[in-house]
Design a protein around this motif. Structure first.
Motif, PDB file in Angstrom:
ATOM      1  N   ARG A  31      -0.146   6.623 -10.207  1.00 41.60           N
ATOM      2  CA  ARG A  31      -1.592   7.671  -9.754  1.00 41.60           C
ATOM      3  C   ARG A  31      -2.193   6.392 -10.321  1.00 41.60           C
ATOM      4  O   ARG A  31      -3.658   6.311  -9.444  1.00 41.60           O
ATOM      5  CB  ARG A  31      -1.271   8.450  -9.634  1.00 41.60           C
ATOM      6  CG  ARG A  31       0.106   9.388  -9.249  1.00 41.60           C
ATOM      7  CD  ARG A  31      -0.375  11.417  -9.408  1.00 41.60           C
ATOM      8  NE  ARG A  31       0.415  11.891  -9.533  1.00 41.60           N
ATOM      9  CZ  ARG A  31       1.260  12.536  -7.643  1.00 41.60           C
ATOM     10  NH1 ARG A  31      -0.228  11.373  -6.708  1.00 41.60           N
ATOM     11  NH2 ARG A  31       1.855  12.976  -7.838  1.00 41.60           N
ATOM     12  N   ALA A  32      -2.841   6.144 -11.502  1.00 44.40           N
ATOM     13  CA  ALA A  32      -4.063   5.590 -11.502  1.00 44.40           C
ATOM     14  C   ALA A  32      -4.287   4.153 -11.152  1.00 44.40           C
ATOM     15  O   ALA A  32      -5.020   4.194 -11.050  1.00 44.40           O
ATOM     16  CB  ALA A  32      -4.230   5.272 -13.150  1.00 44.40           C
ATOM     17  N   ALA A  33      -3.519   3.611 -11.133  1.00 45.66           N
ATOM     18  CA  ALA A  33      -2.789   2.169 -10.515  1.00 45.66           C
ATOM     19  C   ALA A  33      -3.585   2.627  -9.524  1.00 45.66           C
ATOM     20  O   ALA A  33      -3.957   1.605  -8.194  1.00 45.66           O
ATOM     21  CB  ALA A  33      -1.448   1.545  -9.959  1.00 45.66           C
ATOM     22  N   MET A  34      -2.812   3.610  -8.069  1.00 45.72           N
ATOM     23  CA  MET A  34      -2.860   4.164  -6.815  1.00 45.72           C
ATOM     24  C   MET A  34      -4.003   3.937  -7.034  1.00 45.72           C
ATOM     25  O   MET A  34      -5.168   3.891  -5.232  1.00 45.72           O
ATOM     26  CB  MET A  34      -2.135   4.575  -6.369  1.00 45.72           C
ATOM     27  CG  MET A  34      -0.176   4.239  -6.611  1.00 45.72           C
ATOM     28  SD  MET A  34      -0.025   2.997  -5.230  1.00 45.72           S
ATOM     29  CE  MET A  34       0.032   3.859  -3.448  1.00 45.72           C
ATOM     30  N   GLU A  35      -5.236   4.932  -7.523  1.00 48.58           N
ATOM     31  CA  GLU A  35      -5.947   5.116  -7.851  1.00 48.58           C
ATOM     32  C   GLU A  35      -7.549   4.054  -8.153  1.00 48.58           C
ATOM     33  O   GLU A  35      -8.980   4.032  -6.374  1.00 48.58           O
ATOM     34  CB  GLU A  35      -6.745   6.223  -9.057  1.00 48.58           C
ATOM     35  CG  GLU A  35      -8.192   6.659  -8.289  1.00 48.58           C
ATOM     36  CD  GLU A  35      -8.094   8.134  -9.537  1.00 48.58           C
ATOM     37  OE1 GLU A  35      -9.353   8.712  -9.706  1.00 48.58           O
ATOM     38  OE2 GLU A  35      -7.681   8.697 -10.511  1.00 48.58           O
ATOM     39  N   ASP A  36      -6.981   3.375  -8.218  1.00 49.64           N
ATOM     40  CA  ASP A  36      -7.630   1.856  -8.625  1.00 49.64           C
ATOM     41  C   ASP A  36      -7.756   1.780  -7.675  1.00 49.64           C
ATOM     42  O   ASP A  36      -9.413   1.024  -7.303  1.00 49.64           O
ATOM     43  CB  ASP A  36      -7.537   1.632 -10.175  1.00 49.64           C
ATOM     44  CG  ASP A  36      -7.232   1.483 -10.738  1.00 49.64           C
ATOM     45  OD1 ASP A  36      -8.568   2.918 -11.455  1.00 49.64           O
ATOM     46  OD2 ASP A  36      -6.872   1.024 -12.690  1.00 49.64           O
ATOM     47  N   ALA A  37      -6.714   1.492  -6.958  1.00 45.60           N
ATOM     48  CA  ALA A  37      -6.090   0.499  -5.796  1.00 45.60           C
ATOM     49  C   ALA A  37      -7.578   1.174  -4.699  1.00 45.60           C
ATOM     50  O   ALA A  37      -7.794   0.272  -2.632  1.00 45.60           O
ATOM     51  CB  ALA A  37      -6.008  -0.010  -5.298  1.00 45.60           C
ATOM     52  N   GLY A  38      -7.631   2.437  -4.861  1.00 45.03           N
ATOM     53  CA  GLY A  38      -8.556   3.280  -3.449  1.00 45.03           C
ATOM     54  C   GLY A  38      -7.108   3.594  -2.591  1.00 45.03           C
ATOM     55  O   GLY A  38      -7.711   3.992  -1.386  1.00 45.03           O
ATOM     56  N   ILE A  39      -6.154   2.919  -2.259  1.00 45.79           N
ATOM     57  CA  ILE A  39      -5.231   3.955  -2.012  1.00 45.79           C
ATOM     58  C   ILE A  39      -4.721   5.558  -2.883  1.00 45.79           C
ATOM     59  O   ILE A  39      -4.068   5.902  -3.378  1.00 45.79           O
ATOM     60  CB  ILE A  39      -3.635   3.193  -2.394  1.00 45.79           C
ATOM     61  CG1 ILE A  39      -4.494   1.930  -2.287  1.00 45.79           C
ATOM     62  CG2 ILE A  39      -1.855   3.512  -0.988  1.00 45.79           C
ATOM     63  CD1 ILE A  39      -2.857   0.333  -2.794  1.00 45.79           C
ATOM     64  N   PRO A  40      -4.653   6.500  -1.446  1.00 47.68           N
ATOM     65  CA  PRO A  40      -4.026   7.822  -1.707  1.00 47.68           C
ATOM     66  C   PRO A  40      -2.649   8.358  -1.790  1.00 47.68           C
ATOM     67  O   PRO A  40      -1.990   6.921  -0.643  1.00 47.68           O
ATOM     68  CB  PRO A  40      -4.656   8.585  -0.237  1.00 47.68           C
ATOM     69  CG  PRO A  40      -5.259   7.266   0.591  1.00 47.68           C
ATOM     70  CD  PRO A  40      -5.790   5.973  -0.053  1.00 47.68           C
ATOM     71  N   VAL A  41      -1.931   7.984  -2.100  1.00 54.79           N
ATOM     72  CA  VAL A  41      -0.557   9.066  -3.194  1.00 54.79           C
ATOM     73  C   VAL A  41      -0.160   9.644  -1.921  1.00 54.79           C
ATOM     74  O   VAL A  41      -1.240  11.185  -1.833  1.00 54.79           O
ATOM     75  CB  VAL A  41       0.012   9.460  -4.096  1.00 54.79           C
ATOM     76  CG1 VAL A  41       0.917   9.447  -4.650  1.00 54.79           C
ATOM     77  CG2 VAL A  41      -1.161   7.879  -4.937  1.00 54.79           C
ATOM     78  N   ASP A  42       0.539   9.225  -0.590  1.00 53.36           N
ATOM     79  CA  ASP A  42       1.268  10.249   0.004  1.00 53.36           C
ATOM     80  C   ASP A  42       2.268  11.069  -0.977  1.00 53.36           C
ATOM     81  O   ASP A  42       2.850  10.835  -1.366  1.00 53.36           O
ATOM     82  CB  ASP A  42       2.309  10.024   1.285  1.00 53.36           C
ATOM     83  CG  ASP A  42       2.876  10.731   1.784  1.00 53.36           C
ATOM     84  OD1 ASP A  42       3.408  11.959   1.539  1.00 53.36           O
ATOM     85  OD2 ASP A  42       2.467  10.378   3.317  1.00 53.36           O
TER      86      ASP A  42
ATOM     87  N   ARG B 117       1.331  -0.929   0.211  1.00 53.33           N
ATOM     88  CA  ARG B 117      -0.066  -0.057  -0.278  1.00 53.33           C
ATOM     89  C   ARG B 117       0.877   1.352  -0.027  1.00 53.33           C
ATOM     90  O   ARG B 117       0.313   2.139  -0.351  1.00 53.33           O
ATOM     91  CB  ARG B 117      -0.848   0.262   1.118  1.00 53.33           C
ATOM     92  CG  ARG B 117      -1.865  -1.261   0.897  1.00 53.33           C
ATOM     93  CD  ARG B 117      -3.126  -0.093   0.133  1.00 53.33           C
ATOM     94  NE  ARG B 117      -4.496  -1.242   0.568  1.00 53.33           N
ATOM     95  CZ  ARG B 117      -3.733  -3.164  -0.936  1.00 53.33           C
ATOM     96  NH1 ARG B 117      -2.670  -3.020  -1.332  1.00 53.33           N
ATOM     97  NH2 ARG B 117      -4.428  -3.489  -0.469  1.00 53.33           N
ATOM     98  N   ARG B 118       1.846   1.439   0.567  1.00 52.60           N
ATOM     99  CA  ARG B 118       3.248   2.229   0.182  1.00 52.60           C
ATOM    100  C   ARG B 118       3.666   1.818  -0.699  1.00 52.60           C
ATOM    101  O   ARG B 118       4.543   1.161  -0.288  1.00 52.60           O
ATOM    102  CB  ARG B 118       3.470   2.990   2.014  1.00 52.60           C
ATOM    103  CG  ARG B 118       2.524   3.117   2.870  1.00 52.60           C
ATOM    104  CD  ARG B 118       3.553   3.412   4.333  1.00 52.60           C
ATOM    105  NE  ARG B 118       4.292   2.169   4.798  1.00 52.60           N
ATOM    106  CZ  ARG B 118       4.109   1.837   5.721  1.00 52.60           C
ATOM    107  NH1 ARG B 118       2.783   1.236   5.899  1.00 52.60           N
ATOM    108  NH2 ARG B 118       4.789   0.872   6.181  1.00 52.60           N
TER     109      ARG B 118
END
Length: 360
Positions: free
Chosen positions: A228-239, A206-207
């Motif tokens: 960013r798209a992959a993180m958004e698809d997984a519902g993970i906010p990007v620090d 996740r990080r």
């Protein structure tokens, strides 16, 4: 329909007609000193004097010749050994860095296609400097290359418009041209990065840190967008502390990686934006006392021999070069096509580093 009339004074076809004519084979279809002389209404020797900076030309005549040169996009032929008959064609290849392993198979593929068409290949490196790119491209044009394959360093290629209009076939590779319409052959940087990061997420991370190239570079931005798209698809906010773009020299990349991997909540995985970043991150991870997952964009030499092997998003550099060169020679052979964007797929190669679970 074009008028086939000739100038009564010179016996030469008018400049407008010469520029408009598009013969089936475009090798050497460049403005000549004869064309300049016809447009300026002067003799060939006068044009030669102006081009070579010799005395004996009045200011008014020199001005008319220079105006004709600019209007036609004429460039002096600096190659004294160009054959006037039975000429061997040549094309130029402008790379980012000749020492980068990624460009070896790309350059070889361009050379093979050129050789199959009876053409010589001249290449050079821009060192990721837009000014040096322009200088190198125009130097190749001055040496009468028939076509150019360019991996662009800059984002404004309007300087090439007179050369393209004068008959220099041009194809861009890896990154699109800036502010002009031209053929471009790319890898799917966005999709490849998205797949690589999704792979890390699927293994529990996740990080996830992202270390990429300079933000003005098309591939760096596309790969960051995929992350960013992959993180958004997984519902993970990007620090934003997990993201670092910049030059790819080892010191900068090492600092970025060590920063992400330290602190109370370090990243548990890293996505490296290109082969040079991956190599430095491998060295950083080797010094840690805990496992950290890694996926790199671009394959690296000996990646399968490391422990664990390095999981990568691979692009086919040879196919990039081959596709670009084939499109270039289609232009040179007179095939009339609108500029096209060709995007080649990437593939995920799993070797172990991208499959490590989060530590702890």
């Amino acid at each position: 329909m074009l008028d086939d009339s000739v100038d009564d004074r010179t016996g030469l076809r008018t400049v407008a007609e010469t520029a408009a004519r598009r013969p089936e084979n475009r090798y050497g279809n460049r403005p000549t000193m004869k064309d300049v002389a016809a447009r300026a209404g002067v003799g060939l020797k006068t044009v030669s004097r102006v081009v070579n900076g010799e005395p004996g030309v009045t200011p008014d005549t020199e001005r008319r010749v220079q105006e004709a040169i600019e209007a036609l996009g004429f460039r002096r032929n600096d190659s004294a050994r160009v054959l006037r008959k039975g000429r061997t064609a040549s094309i130029g290849l402008v790379l980012e860095d000749l020492a980068d392993p990624f460009y070896g198979p790309l350059s070889r593929a361009v050379e093979e296609v050129a050789r199959a068409h009876g053409a010589l290949l001249i290449n050079g490196s821009s060192a990721e400097d837009p000014d040096r790119e322009q200088e190198l491209v125009l130097a190749l044009c001055a040496r009468r290359v028939d076509g150019l394959v360019v991996i662009p360093a800059g984002d404004d290629h309007r300087y090439l418009e007179p050369e393209i209009a004068a008959g220099v076939a041009t194809v861009f590779v890896d990154r699109p041209a800036g502010k002009i319409d031209a053929d471009v052959v790319l890898s799917d940087s966005f999709g490849g990065a998205r797949d690589g990061v999704a792979h890390l997420i699927a293994h529990g991370h996740r990080r996830i840190g992202f270390i990429g190239d300079q933000p003005r570079i098309h591939t760096a931005i596309e790969r960051l967008r995929g992350y960013r798209a992959a993180m958004e698809d997984a519902g993970i906010p990007v620090d934003e502390a997990w993201v670092s773009l910049g030059v790819t020299d080892p010191e900068r990349v090492r600092t970025a990686a060590e920063t992400m991997l330290s602190g109370p909540e370090p990243v548990t995985a890293v996505f490296a934006g290109n082969n040079r970043v991956t190599v430095t991150v491998v060295r950083v991870l080797a010094a840690l006392d805990r496992p950290v997952a890694l996926v790199g964009f671009d394959d690296i030499e000996l990646a399968d021999l490391l422990s664990p092997g390095v999981t990568v998003v691979a692009q086919d550099a040879a196919q990039l070069g081959r596709t670009a060169a084939e499109r270039l020679f289609r232009q040179l052979d007179g095939v009339a096509e609108a500029p096209e964007r060709v995007e080649l797929p990437t593939r995920l190669i799993t070797r172990g580093s991208g499959e490590l679970p989060p530590a702890g």
